[in-house]
Design an enzyme around this catalytic site. Structure first.
Site, short mmCIF file in Angstrom:
data_model
loop_
_atom_site.label_atom_id
_atom_site.label_comp_id
_atom_site.label_asym_id
_atom_site.label_seq_id
_atom_site.Cartn_x
_atom_site.Cartn_y
_atom_site.Cartn_z
N HIS A 1 -19.56 -44.44 4.35
CA HIS A 1 -20.66 -44.68 3.38
C HIS A 1 -20.71 -44.08 2.09
CE1 HIS A 1 -22.84 -40.36 3.72
NE2 HIS A 1 -23.25 -40.51 3.16
N ASP A 2 -20.94 -42.89 1.62
CA ASP A 2 -20.39 -42.40 0.73
C ASP A 2 -18.92 -43.24 -0.32
OD1 ASP A 2 -21.76 -40.24 -0.06
OD2 ASP A 2 -21.21 -38.99 1.11
N GLU B 1 -20.02 -31.86 6.92
CA GLU B 1 -19.20 -32.64 5.92
C GLU B 1 -18.91 -31.16 5.31
OE1 GLU B 1 -19.62 -35.78 2.81
OE2 GLU B 1 -21.54 -34.59 3.36
N ARG C 1 -24.32 -34.42 12.65
CA ARG C 1 -23.39 -34.52 11.38
C ARG C 1 -24.29 -33.79 10.64
NH1 ARG C 1 -23.48 -36.14 5.82
NH2 ARG C 1 -21.57 -36.68 5.51
N ASP D 1 -24.56 -32.61 6.55
CA ASP D 1 -24.68 -32.71 4.94
C ASP D 1 -24.03 -32.39 4.39
OD1 ASP D 1 -24.49 -35.29 3.43
OD2 ASP D 1 -25.98 -33.77 2.07
N ALA D 2 -22.73 -31.74 3.56
CA ALA D 2 -22.75 -31.10 2.13
C ALA D 2 -23.08 -29.27 2.68
CB ALA D 2 -23.61 -31.70 0.91
N HIS E 1 -8.90 -39.79 1.65
CA HIS E 1 -8.66 -39.20 -0.73
C HIS E 1 -6.96 -39.99 -0.50
CE1 HIS E 1 -12.61 -38.06 -0.95
NE2 HIS E 1 -12.39 -37.10 -1.14
#
Length: 583
Positions: free
Chosen positions: A387-388, A291, A252, A254-255, A321
């Site tokens: 986690h975030d 992500e 995965r 990240d960002a 969200h």
């Protein structure tokens, strides 16, 4: 692109050591004594050392000024400032030799942090919990980043040595044993990897390879310059190393929207192609996910096999969200973009992203996203916690601490059966109340800077909660995040685990066999009543009826098909009731 090998390489007579250091005038290899390395025109320093072997520890001395670890170190037994250790990856005796992975549509993911998953906080200790995951219905264990970071406590996003699993959790063979034991139980193991920045402590690349970084800025400092062939090859080599040397089933990334590369994200296409080439050569199923806050649908293709530039799926923050606003009423920060959460949820269930080109106020009033309804539903990794979303709260409190239990149960009943890819955060399967606050283990000025940064970011929370907010540098903070496995023996944890296991049993029996070639249908909200349907791969229609409120709904129409969860509809649909039918 550079074809040089990064890191120490065993040879029949010893080992070959290489370092790309175009900014250095001299490099020595430090073993029992210094050995001068020979430089070529491209800035590579090389030495062949007879007698070096697995277990040999070494550093590089730059210009007689500073001693540094190998940036492609395979292991750092004494943390990022200590010597690197030569590892013979071929020496490990794998037991699950027939394992080739699982297809993506079977994925039910649990995200975990090695250091807080068990009281011991080690790779080896996780093995004892694998049977629990299998019994729950989990098919993929995703580990938070392992690349070596400074100190003993960290989420993992401050890694500075991209080839070395952190020694705080054990040795490389311990990690391999965990993955091997998971494979023997039919579990995929995935790894979160970070290629958008290096951590703030223990990275020396700027000293001897300044062209590793560009003048462009990221939230963490100057951007990595992937236009430089050696830099690109270094990252790609790390991607392949995790898949080859440790047999991870997927990664995965990240960002990736924060990777700065001439306005595009070209390097991640190369990540996918390299992983796909490896998959083709080995006959293994490799699943890559993103992500990506930019919601770029064109990067995704759940069916491209092996990967050749695309990714199976993306963590779908939009979905989280919308549920979070609906369940908690919170509208601060990015939640302000989801002020119609029931309608937003319907959009996510009907076509993946919520933002598919609409203007996002939180993202600076810019258009965000691309149309996504033509993609497979399995491209969207949907979750209620990660986690975030827990750890970036001032107190690190979980959803069960701020939302009604019956509402959370309804959200789980939607998330775990819907034909998207579900993900849980460790302990969520039993409704764990253990917090997961942000923590790290920096020293001196950097530690003070972290504390000051958190106080600026959460000034309102410090004003409200004061000293109740955990100190991210304190050892007590990470101890507070360790899962309490003893809770499983009692309600409400026992009841929540039963619910999750039952939901995932329905998914395994009724949904997974029909997921290949499944397509989005439509979802609508009328008041508090949510209805949705999807066309499954076998031609049948999956239907959802859910009450998104505390109030009973009367007169809800009975869907066509056979009830697979929640029973048949009565004249009243109780508060937070969820019904699934297929026909």
């Amino acid at each position: 692109m550079s074809t040089q090998h990064f890191g120490a390489e065993l040879t029949p007579d010893g080992a070959r050591f290489r370092l790309w250091a175009p900014g250095a005038k001299r490099v020595d290899l430090l073993l029992d004594k210094p050995h001068a390395l020979t430089r070529d025109a491209a800035g590579w320093y090389v030495a062949e050392i007879p007698g070096a072997r697995a277990g040999t520890r070494y550093k590089f001395r730059i210009d007689d000024e500073i001693d540094v670890p190998d940036p492609a170190s395979a292991f750092q037994p004494d943390d990022v400032f200590g010597p690197s250790e030569v590892i013979d990856h071929s020496a490990f005796k794998w037991r699950a030799t027939e394992w080739r992975g699982r297809p993506w549509h079977e994925a039910v993911i649990l995200e975990a942090h090695v250091g807080t998953f068990t009281p011991e906080g080690t790779y080896r200790a996780m093995i004892d919990k694998l049977d629990h995951l299998v019994a729950t219905g989990i098919t993929a264990l995703e580990l938070m980043p392992l690349a070596d970071f400074a100190g003993k406590r960290n989420w993992g996003y401050d890694g500075v040595l991209w080839y070395a699993p952190d020694s705080a959790y054990g040795r490389p063979d311990d990690l391999k044993t965990l993955i091997d034991e998971a494979h023997l139980r039919g579990l995929m193991v995935m790894l979160d990897v970070v290629y958008n920045h290096f951590g703030p402590e223990g990275n020396y690349l700027g000293r001897y390879a300044p062209t590793f970084f560009s003048d462009a800025h990221t939230p963490w400092g100057n951007a990595i310059d992937y236009r430089v062939p050696e830099v690109r090859a270094f990252a790609i080599g790390s991607v392949v190393s995790w898949l080859r040397d440790y047999r991870f089933d997927g990664l995965r990334f990240d960002a990736v929207n924060t990777i700065v590369e001439a306005g595009e994200i070209f390097v991640i296409h190369d990540f996918s192609k390299a992983a796909g080439k490896f998959a083709a050569e080995t006959g293994r199923q490799i699943n890559l996910v993103l992500e990506n806050g930019d919601n770029i649908a064109s990067l995704l293709d759940a069916t491209e096999d092996p990967p050749h530039g695309k990714f199976r799926g993306q963590w779908n923050d939009d979905y989280h969200h919308a549920w979070h606003v609906l369940l908690t009423g919170e509208t601060q920060g990015y939640y302000g973009d989801y002020r119609a959460p029931k309608q937003d949820l319907a959009r996510a269930l009907s076509s993946g992203y919520i933002y598919q080109g609409e203007v996002s106020e939180f993202w600076g009033g810019k258009a965000r996203g691309e149309p996504s309804g033509a993609l497979s539903p399995t491209c969207f990794i949907n979750f209620l916690q990660n986690h975030d979303q827990i750890g970036n709260r001032p107190l690190g409190d979980r959803l069960v601490s701020i939302a009604k239990p019956e509402a959370v149960a309804a959200a789980l009943a939607v998330t775990l059966i819907a034909p998207t890819t579900p993900m849980l955060f460790m302990g969520e399967e039993w409704g764990a109340t253990t917090p997961f606050p942000f923590f790290c283990d920096f020293k001196g000025d950097l530690a003070n800077a972290v504390r000051a940064g958190r106080r600026r970011e959460f000034a309102w929370a410090y004003a409200k909660y004061g000293d109740d907010i955990p100190d991210p540098l304190a050892a007590a903070t990470v101890r507070s995040a360790v899962l309490d496995w003893a809770a499983l023996g009692h309600d409400p944890a026992r009841a929540r685990l039963t619910l999750v296991r039952d939901l995932l049993a329905v998914r395994r029996r009724e949904i997974t066999p029909r997921l290949a070639r499944a397509r989005f249908g439509d979802a609508r909200v009328a008041g508090d009543l949510l209805t949705a349907h999807w066309q499954m791969g076998d031609g049948r229609t999956l239907r959802l009826t859910a009450n998104l409120s505390d109030r009973a709904i009367t007169g809800a129409a009975e869907p066509k098909g056979t009830a697979i969860w929640g029973g048949a509809l009565s004249s009243d649909l109780p508060g937070w009731a969820v019904r699934w039918h297929i026909g």
